[in-house]
Design an enzyme around this catalytic site. Structure first.
Site, PDB file in Angstrom:
ATOM      1  N   GLU A  91       2.862   4.967   2.181  1.00  0.00           N
ATOM      2  CA  GLU A  91       3.179   6.377   1.925  1.00  0.00           C
ATOM      3  C   GLU A  91       3.410   7.172   3.205  1.00  0.00           C
ATOM      4  O   GLU A  91       4.263   8.059   3.248  1.00  0.00           O
ATOM      5  CB  GLU A  91       2.067   7.030   1.093  1.00  0.00           C
ATOM      6  CG  GLU A  91       2.168   6.778  -0.400  1.00  0.00           C
ATOM      7  CD  GLU A  91       1.700   5.397  -0.792  1.00  0.00           C
ATOM      8  OE1 GLU A  91       1.952   4.991  -1.945  1.00  0.00           O
ATOM      9  OE2 GLU A  91       1.075   4.711   0.054  1.00  0.00           O
ATOM     10  N   ALA A 149      -0.551  11.020  -7.647  1.00  0.00           N
ATOM     11  CA  ALA A 149      -0.712  12.196  -6.797  1.00  0.00           C
ATOM     12  C   ALA A 149      -1.787  11.988  -5.740  1.00  0.00           C
ATOM     13  O   ALA A 149      -1.702  12.558  -4.649  1.00  0.00           O
ATOM     14  CB  ALA A 149      -1.049  13.417  -7.651  1.00  0.00           C
ATOM     15  N   ASP A 150      -2.803  11.169  -6.042  1.00  0.00           N
ATOM     16  CA  ASP A 150      -3.889  10.932  -5.086  1.00  0.00           C
ATOM     17  C   ASP A 150      -3.376  10.371  -3.765  1.00  0.00           C
ATOM     18  O   ASP A 150      -4.036  10.503  -2.735  1.00  0.00           O
ATOM     19  CB  ASP A 150      -4.905   9.947  -5.677  1.00  0.00           C
ATOM     20  CG  ASP A 150      -5.371  10.354  -7.056  1.00  0.00           C
ATOM     21  OD1 ASP A 150      -6.549  10.694  -7.203  1.00  0.00           O
ATOM     22  OD2 ASP A 150      -4.542  10.343  -7.987  1.00  0.00           O
ATOM     23  N   HIS A 187      -6.705   7.614  -8.792  1.00  0.00           N
ATOM     24  CA  HIS A 187      -5.357   7.657  -9.353  1.00  0.00           C
ATOM     25  C   HIS A 187      -5.209   8.741 -10.423  1.00  0.00           C
ATOM     26  O   HIS A 187      -4.386   8.604 -11.319  1.00  0.00           O
ATOM     27  CB  HIS A 187      -4.999   6.303 -10.001  1.00  0.00           C
ATOM     28  CG  HIS A 187      -4.748   5.193  -9.038  1.00  0.00           C
ATOM     29  ND1 HIS A 187      -5.739   4.642  -8.280  1.00  0.00           N
ATOM     30  CD2 HIS A 187      -3.603   4.522  -8.718  1.00  0.00           C
ATOM     31  CE1 HIS A 187      -5.229   3.664  -7.535  1.00  0.00           C
ATOM     32  NE2 HIS A 187      -3.936   3.580  -7.780  1.00  0.00           N
ATOM     33  N   GLU A 194       7.852   3.585  -4.267  1.00  0.00           N
ATOM     34  CA  GLU A 194       7.412   2.240  -4.622  1.00  0.00           C
ATOM     35  C   GLU A 194       7.893   1.873  -6.026  1.00  0.00           C
ATOM     36  O   GLU A 194       7.603   2.569  -6.995  1.00  0.00           O
ATOM     37  CB  GLU A 194       5.889   2.163  -4.539  1.00  0.00           C
ATOM     38  CG  GLU A 194       5.366   2.346  -3.118  1.00  0.00           C
ATOM     39  CD  GLU A 194       3.945   2.859  -3.038  1.00  0.00           C
ATOM     40  OE1 GLU A 194       3.477   3.074  -1.910  1.00  0.00           O
ATOM     41  OE2 GLU A 194       3.316   3.056  -4.099  1.00  0.00           O
TER      42      GLU A 194
END
Length: 729
Positions: free
Chosen positions: A458, A483-484, A528, A427
């Site tokens: 994702e 990473a979340d 986040h 993104e």
């Protein structure tokens, strides 16, 4: 008065129906070829259900009996270069593609079945039975069938899970300049799943040559399609995404073949993706040899009505009517197929010793060796045999201060420049002067078409990257902005990409790099901010690198991109704007797999840490004066941990502290402490100590966020506590 104007979708949507004239015009070889495939697939599946009824199939036996017309009609139109994947109910899809690959002009029904066909059926039967000489050495079984040579890239047990992977295959076809296309088979249950809908959008946005082939068999286990959607004409989803779509009778193989030809013309001509909805019917329940009516979610009358339009009977009727085959020849072909399956069964079965008359078992020689259980979770790294590995000691006179974020963009740029297989996607990676943090600065301008901004999806773009990696022609670098977001794409990362190499026999390659940003301390809150190392460490198949300096980032990224396993490269926002040792003019050096770095030598305590906690630990040691040895792990996964360095240090200090920043619940240190306890217990003078964040993930409030994660202050407190205990001891 307000006006109301009727809108029409950009893409056409139509129902495709064949007539008697189409059957009369069809080439005899086409009809006999499809008939042979239908008969072989039906006989194969009936025999599988026979074995299942006798308890000889371990796990599910999802038969597709009744649905063969859709798969055969579609795959008969494809070449070996075209690729397909499918669902857990995928025997027919897999076999149709395999048979078309082996005999693209069709198998003559009046002759003995060719030897290569017999070999493929036996190999598939072995796989479904979980035997060593199956396509994946028995690891895939009924739901995971793959033969790359035939263009069958893998059926899938996760509903909708294979759809993004097929997009990766389609992307590889397109960007390689071929006319090949990809087909992804799925059912009415998968049409409403997020990964499917995300991939519909992504494939259309990128004009990928991908056919979404929906087998609408009306039931997801026992739930009727009309119970779960207001529009049971499932191909209506396609035009909403700008995808040319057709609805067709899947019980009519010729209709499916002819509509597939139209879809192929559209896709091979650069028209982008297509959707075909084939109305089909599975004669049996979700799993096993019983009809759905036995479970009372459908009636016998409904089943009889669908059976009256059986695809084998339909093709046979026209073959006889046109005098291409006689009724006798039709019957003999069906009997020979059943006889062939019985003969193949005799290869793998034997009478059960001491059993009842007619009782059988799998011959013991057919089973895989139990010692094979973990082989192929990851590769053996033989692909790195020619790589020259170096470390900081080899460049001691050349290291200078380099900005970390500059090293991130520079090494990706270098690999894009030198390796045409590398493609970067995520993104906003193509905008904002290098994405949200500048990690891809300048790359989209320098390498147009290879640094690609994705939709916010994702599941779709991670899975597409996974499909690209499995294809083998590309080495994707996929960025997750935080990473979340791994939880959003968890199926693709953990069920698909991480398991693929092992699940399909351990011989394939998955050269996939995921860049995953840890943003603890930025105020972006609970969704986040996570450190995913502990989660990835417990997921089979992944390698994990955690660079803390620009030098390490370049060397670890280069090695990750040279590796044929999936690798997650962790990055921390606290490091992006930092400076550290690096080689601004050398972006080609590689750090070895499984080599930690001793950042500070000491004798009283071993501190194991990684990523942004490394400088925090070094600062804490400096403040307290504790004689600690600080080991920056660099590689975190089970297979790549540097146990030599860890063991040497623990034997020297006899005390261990594991320091990490993230939350207690997803802690990497919990797993690592357990490993150290089991390996090095005799060398420990005290329990392993740990520094982590709290139980809660960080929240928005600056004060509460700081209280939730660990940094220098928490390490200082723990070091002083350990020092007091050692002094009192």
């Amino acid at each position: 008065m307000p006006a109301e104007n009727t809108l029409e979708a950009k893409a056409a949507w139509s129902e495709f129906v064949v007539t008697q004239d189409d059957w009369d015009a069809a080439a005899p070889d086409l009809l006999t070829g499809m008939f042979s495939q239908l008969v072989l697939i039906r006989a194969f599946e009936e025999y599988v259900l026979e074995l299942a009824a006798d308890g000889l199939i371990h796990g599910p036996a999802h038969s597709s009996i009744g649905q063969e017309g859709g798969a055969v009609g579609a795959c008969f139109a494809l070449t070996s270069q075209d690729t397909v994947n499918g669902s857990h109910r995928g025997h027919h899809q897999f076999l149709a593609k395999v048979l078309a690959h082996l005999h693209p002009q069709g198998i003559e029904p009046a002759k003995p079945f060719p030897e290569d066909v017999q070999d493929a059926l036996l190999r598939c039967l072995r796989e479904i039975c979980g035997l060593d000489r199956g396509f994946s050495h028995g690891r895939g079984g009924s739901m995971h069938l793959q033969w790359h040579e035939a263009g069958a890239i893998g059926t899938n047990a996760i509903v909708g899970g294979g759809v993004p992977l097929a997009a990766g295959s389609a992307y590889a076809h397109k960007e390689s300049g071929t006319e090949a296309v990809a087909f992804t088979f799925f059912g009415d249950g998968a049409i409403n799943i997020g990964s499917t809908l995300e991939t519909l959008n992504l494939a259309a946005a990128w004009s990928l040559p991908l056919c979404f082939f929906v087998e609408n068999n009306l039931y997801a286990v026992s739930t009727h399609v009309c119970e779960v959607t207001a529009e049971p004409r499932l191909s209506g989803r396609g035009p909403g995404f700008g995808i040319r779509s057709w609805k067709v009778d899947g019980m009519d193989p010729l209709a499916v073949y002819l509509v597939t030809q139209q879809a192929l013309t559209h896709m091979r001509g650069g028209g982008g993706p297509t959707m075909i909805e084939a109305d089909v019917y599975r004669y049996f329940h979700q799993n096993g040899p019983f009809a759905g009516s036995a479970f009372r979610y459908r009636t016998r009358e409904e089943e009889a009505q669908w059976r009256s339009r059986d695809p084998i009977d339909t093709v046979a009727r026209h073959l006889v009517r046109r005098r291409i085959l006689s009724k006798k020849a039709v019957t003999e072909t069906i009997q020979r197929a059943k006889g062939l399956m019985s003969e193949l069964g005799d290869v793998i079965l034997e009478p059960r010793p001491g059993g009842k008359p007619g009782e059988r078992r799998i011959a013991p020689s057919e089973w895989p060796d139990p010692a094979f259980v973990d082989e192929g979770v990851r590769g053996d790294l033989s692909e790195l045999a020619e790589v020259e590995f170096t470390d900081t000691g080899d460049f001691s006179d050349e290291l200078t201060e380099v900005k970390f974020i500059g090293a991130v963009a520079a090494v990706m740029g270098r690999r894009l420049e030198t390796d045409p297989r590398v493609v970067v996607m995520g993104e906003d990676v193509h905008r904002l002067n290098g994405g949200t943090n500048g990690a891809t600065r300048g790359l989209s301008e320098a390498f147009p078409g290879r640094v690609i901004g994705t939709p916010i999806s994702e599941n779709a773009f991670a899975g597409l990257g996974g499909g690209l990696a499995l294809d083998g022609r590309y080495r994707p670098i996929v960025e997750f902005m935080y990473a979340d977001f791994m939880w959003v794409a968890a199926d693709q990362l953990f069920n698909q990409i991480g398991k693929a190499r092992h699940m399909f026999g351990g011989e394939g390659k998955v050269p996939f790099v995921l860049r995953s940003k840890v943003a603890t301390g930025t105020g972006y809150g609970s969704q986040h901010s996570m450190d995913p190392a502990g989660v990835f460490a417990t997921a089979p198949g992944w390698r994990i690198v955690a660079p803390s300096t620009p030098f390490d980032y370049v060397g670890l990224m280069n090695t990750a991109l040279a590796c044929d396993d999936p690798v997650v490269v962790l990055e921390h926002v606290d490091l992006y704007n930092s400076t550290g040792p690096g080689l601004p003019d050398n972006l080609d050096h590689h750090l070895p797999v499984g080599k930690a770095a001793v950042r500070r030598e000491g004798a009283a305590l071993t501190v194991l840490t990684y990523l942004a906690m490394t400088p925090a630990v070094l600062e804490a040691v400096e403040q307290t004066g504790v004689d600690a040895e600080v080991v920056d792990l660099r590689w975190l996964d089970r297979a790549s941990l540097d146990w030599d360095t860890i063991t040497r240090s623990v034997k020297k200090t006899n005390n261990v502290l594991i320091a990490e920043q993230g939350a207690l619940g997803t802690s990497y240190g919990g797993w690592l402490a357990d490993e150290i306890q089991r390996r090095l217990f005799d060398w420990l003078d005290a329990p392993i100590e740990r520094v982590t964040g709290g139980e809660a993930s960080p929240s928005i409030s600056k004060v509460l966020e700081r209280a939730a994660f660990a940094s220098t202050e928490e390490v200082v407190a723990k070091l002083r506590e350990i020092a007091r205990e050692q002094n009192h001891g």
